[in-house]
Design a protein around this motif. Structure first.
Motif, PDB file in Angstrom:
ATOM      1  N   GLU A  55       0.428  -1.278  -0.397  1.00 19.65           N
ATOM      2  CA  GLU A  55       0.013  -0.667  -0.233  1.00 19.65           C
ATOM      3  C   GLU A  55       0.761   1.920  -0.103  1.00 19.65           C
ATOM      4  N   THR A  56       1.078   1.925  -1.298  1.00 17.17           N
ATOM      5  CA  THR A  56       1.679   3.466  -1.027  1.00 17.17           C
ATOM      6  C   THR A  56       1.195   3.859  -1.744  1.00 17.17           C
ATOM      7  N   ILE A  57       1.114   5.550  -1.329  1.00 10.61           N
ATOM      8  CA  ILE A  57       0.563   6.357  -2.459  1.00 10.61           C
ATOM      9  C   ILE A  57       1.616   7.136  -3.372  1.00 10.61           C
ATOM     10  N   HIS A  59       3.655  10.440  -4.270  1.00 12.81           N
ATOM     11  CA  HIS A  59       4.639  11.413  -2.856  1.00 12.81           C
ATOM     12  C   HIS A  59       5.533  12.250  -4.052  1.00 12.81           C
ATOM     13  N   TYR A  85       7.124   7.292  -4.531  1.00  7.65           N
ATOM     14  CA  TYR A  85       5.834   6.852  -3.388  1.00  7.65           C
ATOM     15  C   TYR A  85       6.436   6.854  -1.866  1.00  7.65           C
ATOM     16  N   LYS A  86       5.479   7.316  -1.460  1.00  8.16           N
ATOM     17  CA  LYS A  86       5.575   6.655   0.302  1.00  8.16           C
ATOM     18  C   LYS A  86       4.367   5.761   0.397  1.00  8.16           C
ATOM     19  N   CYS A  87       5.417   5.037   1.501  1.00 12.07           N
ATOM     20  CA  CYS A  87       4.381   4.079   1.985  1.00 12.07           C
ATOM     21  C   CYS A  87       3.665   4.102   2.910  1.00 12.07           C
ATOM     22  N   LYS A  88       2.680   3.432   3.116  1.00 12.14           N
ATOM     23  CA  LYS A  88       0.821   4.551   4.079  1.00 12.14           C
ATOM     24  C   LYS A  88       1.578   2.780   5.171  1.00 12.14           C
ATOM     25  N   ASN A  89       1.991   2.039   5.549  1.00  7.73           N
ATOM     26  CA  ASN A  89       2.085   1.928   6.523  1.00  7.73           C
ATOM     27  C   ASN A  89       2.953   2.351   7.460  1.00  7.73           C
ATOM     28  N   GLY A  93       6.645   4.532   6.734  1.00  3.35           N
ATOM     29  CA  GLY A  93       6.308   5.636   6.192  1.00  3.35           C
ATOM     30  C   GLY A  93       7.756   6.334   5.381  1.00  3.35           C
TER      31      GLY A  93
END
Length: 552
Positions: A55-57, A59, A85-89, A93
């Protein structure tokens, strides 16, 4: 000076053949080309490289640039329009960018460009490779240094039947060079000529017991190492080095004798006689060349001049006699006669006097220490020498001079692996490299991709003639009417050949006087039928063309 930049059309954007990217745009100049690409990976497949979370978004945007192969003789750069990208964990993060397998770990070159540079640098200077791809020489040198580490991991070297061993002066140190004399190939380059280092180099060879002959110069480290590692091999001292030492002693004796002649002339009190003696000495022009050559290889004028010198100066005549006696040693056909010729020569070498001191040292000391190895030359079939090794040493020095600053490791890699890995083979038709089964499958289907709906597959595979409507290709061909072949007579085109001929004439105007092909057969001109069915001679074809004016 302004440089014109052109933007390629959609059809002109080159295909880089990099599966990780899709080409979207391209700018180019006369020398360079920049291709803009976007990653093909789906956002759903992106994982955090730190925690593995899927799960990433997005960035923000990221632009990367790297160099790739030349295309159309233009130097290529690739700009990647990607994202970070940024990790949603919540426990991670972290932000990250995508890593692409086709890009080198340094991020400046593609892997395939790096491999190409490494291989081309084996036989070319770093500067020439850098100019070809528009890179800095330091970039090429860095890529090649990593390549030398890989080349060190090669398997054991197979020992040759005849091994040549000689040293080459590199990096202010004598480096041993191991050569397969029968195949003229450098096998290894060592670090020093010391006994322990030579033994370590020889231990890398596989099947040392198969070595029959070893040729070297008179280096003590070689002799000790060969006695320990290759006791079964015949150790031969190269003829060139023995003759070289002898000619050096001849030159030393000539110089001393000429100096004594000058002193004797200066001590003459009568000025007329002194001047006459001096004029004669200058006229003879006693040079070293005529004392080094074998009389059989001398020109007549030089030989006549040598006779005058010998008649005028007895000491030089004695020196020439010693030279001729020494040359007879290597003219002998067997070891016993060579030993007898050596003993005769040694007997006439003066026992006192500074002029023959070097020759006396060679006759007594050198032959005593290396006599066995020197006369082994006559026991070996084919009279092995180190001429090939000396030639390859010259190639090493030439490569060193071209590079001006190559390290020992770089020179070693270039000489050991350059000719084997960098020399491109002759062109081979890929269709002839297929197996019989693959070739048959390829021949059955290779042309159907271009025209699947025009003709029946069986007709193509069986090479069966068929009629073509000129409107299909825009040409004027009604049925197979193009002939080729001289040895077996004319043949009508069919199958793929007819399709290709039709495509070549697809933009030709359709002549109105040629009727379209109808599905039902109709009565045709007998002469035309004969021409089209391949039964007409060349003269008949020409005659028909002249009378009817139709393209056949």
């Amino acid at each position: 000076m302004s440089v014109e930049v052109k933007r390629a059309s959609l059809e002109e954007i080159p295909n880089l053949r990099l599966p990780e990217f899709h080409e979207v745009d391209c700018l180019e100049t006369d020398l360079d080309m920049e291709v803009f690409v976007v990653p093909t990976i789906s956002s759903a497949r992106i994982q955090c490289p730190f925690c593995g979370c899927s799960e990433t978004i997005s960035h923000g945007k990221e632009e990367r640039f790297f160099r790739d192969w030349n295309i159309y003789e233009k130097r290529v750069g690739v700009t990647v329009n990607g994202r970070r990208y940024k990790c949603k964990n919540p426990e991670c993060g972290k932000t990250f960018a995508l890593n692409f397998e086709c890009i080198d770990s340094g991020g400046k070159l593609s892997n395939r460009l790096r491999d190409t540079i490494q291989k081309e640098a084996l036989n070319n200077t770093f500067t020439s490779v850098a100019e070809r791809y528009g890179l800095g020489a330091t970039t090429v040198a860095t890529a090649f240094e990593s390549y030398t580490d890989i080349l060190q991991l090669r398997p054991e070297i197979k020992a040759p039947r005849v091994l040549g061993l000689d040293e080459c002066h590199l990096q202010k140190q004598m480096r041993p060079v191991y050569v397969d004399l029968e195949n003229a190939v450098i096998l290894e380059m060592g670090r020093s000529v010391k006994k322990d280092d030579v033994i370590r180099d020889l231990s890398k060879f596989k099947d040392l017991d198969k070595v029959e002959v070893v040729t070297t110069d008179m280096c003590a480290g070689y002799k000790s190492a060969i006695e320990e590692m290759l006791p079964q091999a015949i150790h031969v001292v190269d003829k060139f080095h023995v003759v070289k030492l002898f000619l050096e002693s001849v030159e030393s004796a000539r110089k001393i004798i000429c100096d004594n002649i000058r002193k004797d002339i200066e001590e003459i009190t009568n000025p007329d006689i002194r001047q006459k003696k001096w004029d004669r000495f200058v006229e003879l022009n006693i040079d070293s060349y005529m004392f080094k050559m074998n009389p059989e290889n001398m020109a007549d004028w030089r030989l006549n001049k040598l006779v005058e010198i010998c008649d005028t100066y007895p000491n030089l005549k004695y020196l020439v006699a010693l030279r001729d006696m020494f040359f007879k040693i290597y003219q002998c056909k067997d070891k016993d006669s060579a030993w007898s010729a050596y003993c005769e020569w040694k007997h006439f070498v003066p026992k006192i006097g500074d002029d023959f001191a070097d020759m006396r040292r060679l006759a007594l000391r050198t032959f005593k220490t290396w006599g066995k190895e020197i006369f082994n030359y006559f026991d070996v079939e084919g009279r092995k020498t180190n001429a090939t090794t000396e030639r390859l040493n010259g190639a090493i020095k030439s490569m060193q001079n071209m590079g001006r600053g190559y390290s020992y490791e770089v020179l070693r890699a270039k000489m050991l692996f350059g000719s084997a890995t960098s020399k491109a083979p002759l062109y081979q038709r890929p269709s002839r490299l297929l197996s019989q089964e693959d070739k048959e499958a390829f021949n059955d289907t290779r042309y159907l991709l271009y025209c699947p709906d025009i003709h029946d597959a069986d007709d193509l595979q069986n090479n069966k003639p068929f009629e073509v409507n000129p409107a299909d290709g825009g040409g004027v061909i009604e049925i197979p009417g193009y002939y080729y072949g001289k040895e077996e007579g004319p043949h009508p085109l069919s199958g793929y050949d007819l399709i290709m001929f039709n495509e070549m004439h697809m933009h030709d105007e359709v002549k109105s006087d040629i009727p379209m092909v109808e599905p039902e057969p109709k009565v045709r001109n007998p002469e035309l039928e004969l021409v089209q069915n391949g039964g007409a001679t060349i003269d008949g074809i020409i005659k028909y063309y002249q009378e009817h004016g139709e393209c056949i």
